[in-house]
Design a protein around this motif. Structure first.
Motif, PDB file in Angstrom:
ATOM      1  N   ASP A  74       0.810  -1.302  -0.174  1.00  0.00           N
ATOM      2  CA  ASP A  74       0.051   0.095   0.033  1.00  0.00           C
ATOM      3  C   ASP A  74       0.933   1.203  -0.117  1.00  0.00           C
ATOM      4  O   ASP A  74       0.450   2.405   0.096  1.00  0.00           O
ATOM      5  N   ALA A  75       2.104   1.318  -0.219  1.00  0.00           N
ATOM      6  CA  ALA A  75       3.018   2.183  -0.475  1.00  0.00           C
ATOM      7  C   ALA A  75       2.800   3.124  -1.857  1.00  0.00           C
ATOM      8  O   ALA A  75       3.036   4.295  -2.001  1.00  0.00           O
ATOM      9  N   LEU A  76       2.297   2.259  -2.852  1.00  0.00           N
ATOM     10  CA  LEU A  76       2.178   2.715  -4.185  1.00  0.00           C
ATOM     11  C   LEU A  76       1.097   1.855  -4.654  1.00  0.00           C
ATOM     12  O   LEU A  76       1.447   0.585  -4.844  1.00  0.00           O
ATOM     13  N   VAL A  77      -0.169   2.262  -5.072  1.00  0.00           N
ATOM     14  CA  VAL A  77      -1.048   1.438  -5.482  1.00  0.00           C
ATOM     15  C   VAL A  77      -1.447   1.905  -6.942  1.00  0.00           C
ATOM     16  O   VAL A  77      -1.189   3.080  -7.516  1.00  0.00           O
TER      17      VAL A  77
ATOM     18  N   SER B 144       8.073   8.308   1.162  1.00  0.00           N
ATOM     19  CA  SER B 144       8.624   6.886   0.751  1.00  0.00           C
ATOM     20  C   SER B 144       8.513   6.720  -0.750  1.00  0.00           C
ATOM     21  O   SER B 144       9.095   5.661  -1.344  1.00  0.00           O
ATOM     22  N   LEU B 145       7.701   7.507  -1.538  1.00  0.00           N
ATOM     23  CA  LEU B 145       7.852   7.340  -2.832  1.00  0.00           C
ATOM     24  C   LEU B 145       9.035   7.484  -3.372  1.00  0.00           C
ATOM     25  O   LEU B 145       9.376   7.056  -4.454  1.00  0.00           O
ATOM     26  N   ASP B 146      10.169   8.469  -2.960  1.00  0.00           N
ATOM     27  CA  ASP B 146      11.371   8.413  -3.467  1.00  0.00           C
ATOM     28  C   ASP B 146      12.265   7.434  -3.275  1.00  0.00           C
ATOM     29  O   ASP B 146      13.122   7.020  -4.143  1.00  0.00           O
ATOM     30  N   VAL B 147      11.991   6.558  -2.069  1.00  0.00           N
ATOM     31  CA  VAL B 147      12.749   5.409  -2.069  1.00  0.00           C
ATOM     32  C   VAL B 147      12.169   4.454  -3.047  1.00  0.00           C
ATOM     33  O   VAL B 147      13.232   3.908  -3.556  1.00  0.00           O
ATOM     34  N   LEU B 148      10.997   4.230  -3.418  1.00  0.00           N
ATOM     35  CA  LEU B 148      10.623   3.541  -4.496  1.00  0.00           C
ATOM     36  C   LEU B 148      11.068   4.048  -5.892  1.00  0.00           C
ATOM     37  O   LEU B 148      11.410   3.236  -6.748  1.00  0.00           O
ATOM     38  N   ALA B 149      11.198   5.328  -6.087  1.00  0.00           N
ATOM     39  CA  ALA B 149      11.600   5.777  -7.146  1.00  0.00           C
ATOM     40  C   ALA B 149      13.285   5.428  -7.558  1.00  0.00           C
ATOM     41  O   ALA B 149      13.441   5.592  -8.842  1.00  0.00           O
TER      42      ALA B 149
ATOM     43  N   GLY C 256      -4.178   4.130 -12.523  1.00  0.00           N
ATOM     44  CA  GLY C 256      -2.610   4.344 -12.358  1.00  0.00           C
ATOM     45  C   GLY C 256      -2.050   4.438 -11.287  1.00  0.00           C
ATOM     46  O   GLY C 256      -2.690   4.435 -10.124  1.00  0.00           O
ATOM     47  N   PRO C 257      -0.702   4.802 -11.097  1.00  0.00           N
ATOM     48  CA  PRO C 257      -0.090   4.867 -10.034  1.00  0.00           C
ATOM     49  C   PRO C 257      -0.398   6.036  -9.106  1.00  0.00           C
ATOM     50  O   PRO C 257      -0.579   7.327  -9.636  1.00  0.00           O
ATOM     51  N   GLN C 258      -0.665   5.629  -7.854  1.00  0.00           N
ATOM     52  CA  GLN C 258      -1.162   6.814  -7.108  1.00  0.00           C
ATOM     53  C   GLN C 258      -1.035   6.053  -5.426  1.00  0.00           C
ATOM     54  O   GLN C 258      -0.653   5.109  -5.239  1.00  0.00           O
ATOM     55  N   LEU C 259      -1.171   7.136  -4.504  1.00  0.00           N
ATOM     56  CA  LEU C 259      -1.229   7.077  -3.238  1.00  0.00           C
ATOM     57  C   LEU C 259      -2.559   6.636  -2.834  1.00  0.00           C
ATOM     58  O   LEU C 259      -3.244   6.951  -3.559  1.00  0.00           O
ATOM     59  N   LEU C 260      -2.870   5.865  -1.737  1.00  0.00           N
ATOM     60  CA  LEU C 260      -4.315   5.456  -1.502  1.00  0.00           C
ATOM     61  C   LEU C 260      -4.949   7.000  -0.918  1.00  0.00           C
ATOM     62  O   LEU C 260      -4.004   7.777  -0.573  1.00  0.00           O
ATOM     63  N   PRO C 261      -6.238   7.252  -0.797  1.00  0.00           N
ATOM     64  CA  PRO C 261      -6.759   8.206  -0.156  1.00  0.00           C
ATOM     65  C   PRO C 261      -6.410   8.600   1.259  1.00  0.00           C
ATOM     66  O   PRO C 261      -5.803   7.290   1.969  1.00  0.00           O
ATOM     67  N   ASP C 262      -6.179   9.858   1.534  1.00  0.00           N
ATOM     68  CA  ASP C 262      -5.459  10.118   2.721  1.00  0.00           C
ATOM     69  C   ASP C 262      -5.914   9.542   4.063  1.00  0.00           C
ATOM     70  O   ASP C 262      -4.972   9.219   4.877  1.00  0.00           O
ATOM     71  N   MET C 263      -7.224   9.059   4.189  1.00  0.00           N
ATOM     72  CA  MET C 263      -7.621   8.651   5.401  1.00  0.00           C
ATOM     73  C   MET C 263      -6.781   7.039   5.661  1.00  0.00           C
ATOM     74  O   MET C 263      -6.913   6.904   6.888  1.00  0.00           O
ATOM     75  N   PHE C 264      -6.437   6.619   4.643  1.00  0.00           N
ATOM     76  CA  PHE C 264      -5.829   5.238   4.924  1.00  0.00           C
ATOM     77  C   PHE C 264      -4.331   5.114   5.396  1.00  0.00           C
ATOM     78  O   PHE C 264      -3.847   4.217   5.774  1.00  0.00           O
ATOM     79  N   HIS C 265      -3.588   6.631   5.663  1.00  0.00           N
ATOM     80  CA  HIS C 265      -2.108   6.441   6.027  1.00  0.00           C
ATOM     81  C   HIS C 265      -2.075   6.970   7.462  1.00  0.00           C
ATOM     82  O   HIS C 265      -2.893   7.818   7.716  1.00  0.00           O
TER      83      HIS C 265
END
Ligand SMILES: [Zn+2]
Ligand SMILES: [Zn+2]
Length: 247
Positions: free
Chosen positions: A180-183, A211-216, A193-202
């Motif tokens: 769920d770091a990138l869905v 953390s998206l920079d880590v994945l990038a 397409g690539p996105q973060l989950l809606p805010d309430m889930f984090h």
């Protein structure tokens, strides 16, 4: 019950459960299972393992994070087959349910005016989204770097969605299992397409964005997310697209 098992690369299978994905890595007769769906997905988890091998052939269960839709059948597999369960060390107490960093019913109700949230929440409740499903003996990853398991997955700490969220990189195959770091989709999101989950889930959204920079920084051209379809294309671009959409 039929399971939606899709072979996406040699020895790599993406399974679409009732609302969550899991991944099966095979090497010879041995299996690594990454995530286990909702508690209510048990028949599909077992069917997917039988489709590519057997539940007792699972050498280890790896968990991206201890939300009920990814951890749901873990204790069943552990207690039935003696399968070891590994997570990032920061996620181990979460799996034991010493605490629970998961969207609350109150948060969901406050967001229930948003498109898709009500049908999603009905499904989540029916599937055991609020069930108490602790893992009795979760363990931290046994070593840094690639794990000595089918697929040779490399855990990548990607905190924010939860403190101990881990993605799994398969450098030789060019695959990223992103949890769920990138869905790439979710019933409560209008985006594809690539996105973060809606805010309430984090748990901590700013850290999830970071953390998206880590994945990038990871090489790969096939993304297997915790929600949504597989995404083919550079993992780096997918992570940066999600970051752009999140800012
Ligand atoms: Zn989650
Ligand atoms: Zn999830």
């Amino acid at each position: 019950m039929q399971a939606d098992v899709r072979q996406v690369a040699d020895g790599i299978h993406l399974v679409h459960g009732s609302n969550t994905n899991w991944v099966i890595l095979t090497e010879g007769d041995e299996i690594t299972l990454v995530d286990t769906g909702y508690p209510g997905d048990r028949e599909q988890v077992l069917a997917s393992l039988t489709a590519v091998g057997a539940p007792e052939a699972v050498a280890a269960v790896l968990i991206t994070h201890a939300h009920n839709d990814h951890l749901g059948c873990t204790e069943y597999l552990r207690s039935t087959y003696g399968t070891p369960v590994y997570l990032h060390e920061a996620e181990v107490p979460h799996a034991r349910r010493e605490f629970l960093h998961q969207v609350t019913v109150g948060q969901v109700l406050r967001n229930s005016w948003r498109p898709g949230v009500l049908p999603w929440s009905v499904h989540a409740l029916r599937s055991g989204g609020t069930a108490h499903v602790p893992v009795a003996a979760p363990e931290p990853f046994p070593a840094a770097g690639p794990l000595d398991l089918p697929g040779r997955p490399v855990p990548v700490h990607t905190p924010g969605h939860t403190d101990g969220h881990a993605a799994f990189h398969l450098p030789d195959a060019g695959v990223l299992i992103s949890g769920d770091a990138l869905v790439t989709g979710h019933p409560t999101s209008r985006l594809t397409g690539p996105q973060l989950l809606p805010d309430m889930f984090h748990h901590e959204r700013a850290r999830a964005v970071a953390s998206l920079d880590v994945l990038a920084a990871l090489d790969g051209d096939l993304l297997l997310p915790g929600h949504g379809p597989a995404h083919r294309g550079p993992v780096r671009e997918a992570a940066l697209q999600a970051k752009e959409r999140a800012l």
